[in-house]
Motif scaffolding. Structure first.
Motif, short mmCIF file in Angstrom:
data_model
loop_
_atom_site.label_atom_id
_atom_site.label_comp_id
_atom_site.label_asym_id
_atom_site.label_seq_id
_atom_site.Cartn_x
_atom_site.Cartn_y
_atom_site.Cartn_z
N ARG A 3 4.63 -70.61 -36.59
CA ARG A 3 4.89 -68.59 -37.34
C ARG A 3 6.40 -68.32 -37.41
N ALA A 6 7.66 -70.66 -40.61
CA ALA A 6 6.74 -70.07 -41.74
C ALA A 6 7.43 -68.54 -42.15
N TRP A 99 1.52 -64.42 -51.23
CA TRP A 99 1.68 -64.99 -49.92
C TRP A 99 0.93 -64.49 -49.03
N ARG A 103 -2.36 -67.41 -48.33
CA ARG A 103 -2.91 -67.83 -46.89
C ARG A 103 -3.98 -67.72 -46.31
N SER A 108 -1.33 -71.59 -44.16
CA SER A 108 0.61 -71.38 -44.46
C SER A 108 0.95 -72.09 -45.83
N ARG A 109 0.89 -73.27 -45.15
CA ARG A 109 1.57 -74.58 -46.76
C ARG A 109 1.69 -74.26 -48.13
N ALA A 111 0.20 -71.24 -48.72
CA ALA A 111 1.28 -70.13 -49.29
C ALA A 111 1.93 -70.11 -49.68
#
Length: 441
Positions: A3, A6, A99, A103, A108-109, A111
């Motif tokens: 986290r 990110a 984003w 997500r 996450s990647r 996003a």
């Protein structure tokens, strides 16, 4: 990816996005005409009238007018600069729902990839400081996308209603959002995991929200002598879209058809008995446009698929901010009659080194289109499992690409960018994983 990493990367992308939007804005300082368009006074003059208590116009939706009025209240002499800086900030903050929505949709990647693509999108960068409603509308469209994706993942009615509420508020910025309730309800009823009772309740809630947000303004316009509408700018489609249809049908010039239609209704409207108010004039324009469409339905339909125009990166606006080129040179006429290459040559006056200098930014725009197209093709090939991705694209992208019709500009793609960047981010992560797996083998 943890986290902390990110969030750090997201903050760096936001900083890069803000800088990319601020630099061309600073280049336009001292030249207010560079951040304006012919439509700009139709927002700024009503904003001035609103502050003085004399606002009675019906020509534009009120959303951007309210923002412009706020800027004028903050500074009478620097309200244009404040509006431009507000656009830069809003365009940067639009990355947050992109984003967050991506997500939830793809991880996450994906996003971070989608956010980076949005951050360096040439059209979003160029239009950030412009004194027009597109960037503000794009901000609301991005949150509209995020709330629906959260509803798609979590199946909470509140998220669906928030998406509809955001869409209704967006309609007060650009009336193109008015019909969006229909695709929203289609998405709702095709979504699995929700029983019919809750879908019916959400449908009722959505209709009530649209009514509660929009009917008061429509009633206000009706009381001012206009039809029940968000604005009376819709009638302008007669001498814009109508002229474009007639130009193709008659194999004539768009400008000639436009002036012919203007002369026609200017002469008619001199009859104050037949056309005493805005309502009668607006209704006549819309009826006349419908007759043109009815006479040439296939041309009208074909011209609604002007992806080659609306998806063009808005390099001209970026160069105009820098003072290297100028607008209103008849480029649309050249594009319509002679094609893209001739239009670029005409606009840049043969200086091809100018668009070539933007190749890095054009690469990011190309990745958005390529990645989005790849995801759509994959969804078609695996239709049963991924048909909902097609519905998402239709509701959050094609809706905005299709509705403008014959007269369109690159800035009209801004509300479609969140879902397109999300799909492109998903594709980039897929390609990266494929390459990584091949390398490990």
């Amino acid at each position: 990816m943890n986290r902390k990493t990110a969030i750090t990367l997201l903050l760096l992308i936001l900083a890069a996005a803000f800088a990319a939007r601020l630099i061309p804005t600073l280049m336009a300082l001292g030249f207010p005409e560079r951040i304006a368009r012919p439509d700009t006074p139709t927002y700024l003059e009503p904003a001035k009238a609103l502050i003085s208590g004399e606002f009675s116009g019906t020509g534009r939706a009120p959303g951007y007018i309210w923002l412009a009025a706020g800027a004028r209240l903050a500074s009478e002499h620097h309200h244009r600069l404040l509006l431009a800086l507000a656009g830069v900030l809003l365009s940067t903050l639009t990355l947050l729902p992109v984003w967050a929505g991506t997500r939830l949709l793809a991880g996450s990647r994906a996003a971070l990839a989608a956010t980076a693509l949005m951050a360096l999108n040439l059209t979003a960068i160029a239009n950030a400081p412009m004194l027009l409603s597109d960037t503000l509308f794009g901000f609301f469209a991005a949150w509209q996308f995020f709330f629906f994706i959260r509803f798609y993942r979590r199946k909470r009615s509140g998220d669906f209603l928030l998406s509809v509420l955001t869409a209704a508020l967006g309609t007060l910025i650009r009336p193109i959002n008015l019909p969006w309730l229909a695709p929203a309800l289609v998405l709702l009823w095709f979504l699995s995991g929700i029983d019919r009772r809750h879908k019916a309740l959400n449908t009722l809630g959505a209709v009530l929200i649209y009514a509660a947000v929009l009917l008061p303004w429509m009633a206000r316009n009706a009381a001012a002598g206009a039809p029940w509408c968000i604005d009376t700018n819709t009638g302008a489609m007669l001498h814009q879209n109508g002229a474009m249809i007639l130009a193709e049908a008659n194999k004539s010039s768009y400008e000639d058809e436009k002036q012919r239609l203007r002369q026609e209704f200017d002469t008619l409207f001199l009859d104050k008995t037949r056309f005493p108010d805005e309502k009668s004039r607006e209704e006549w324009k819309i009826a006349r446009l419908k007759k043109i469409i009815a006479a040439h339905p296939f041309i009208a339909l074909k011209q609604h698929f002007n992806w080659h125009r609306i998806l063009l990166p808005d390099a001209p606006t970026l160069f105009e901010l820098a003072g290297l080129t100028r607008s209103d040179r008849g480029t649309m006429e050249v594009l319509t009659r002679r094609g893209l290459i001739a239009a670029v040559d005409h606009y840049f006056e043969g200086r091809w080194y100018l668009p070539c200098a933007l190749l890095p930014l054009l690469l990011f725009t190309g990745l958005v289109y390529l990645g989005c197209a790849a995801v759509l093709c994959g969804a078609v090939l695996r239709f049963r499992k991924r048909f909902f991705l097609l519905l998402l694209f239709l509701a959050f992208a094609e809706f905005y690409l299709f509705l403008p019709g014959p007269i369109c500009a690159p800035r009209y793609q801004i509300p479609a960018l969140p879902v397109m960047c999300a799909f492109a981010g998903l594709w980039l992560v897929f390609i990266f994983r494929k390459l990584k797996k091949r390398k490990s083998k």
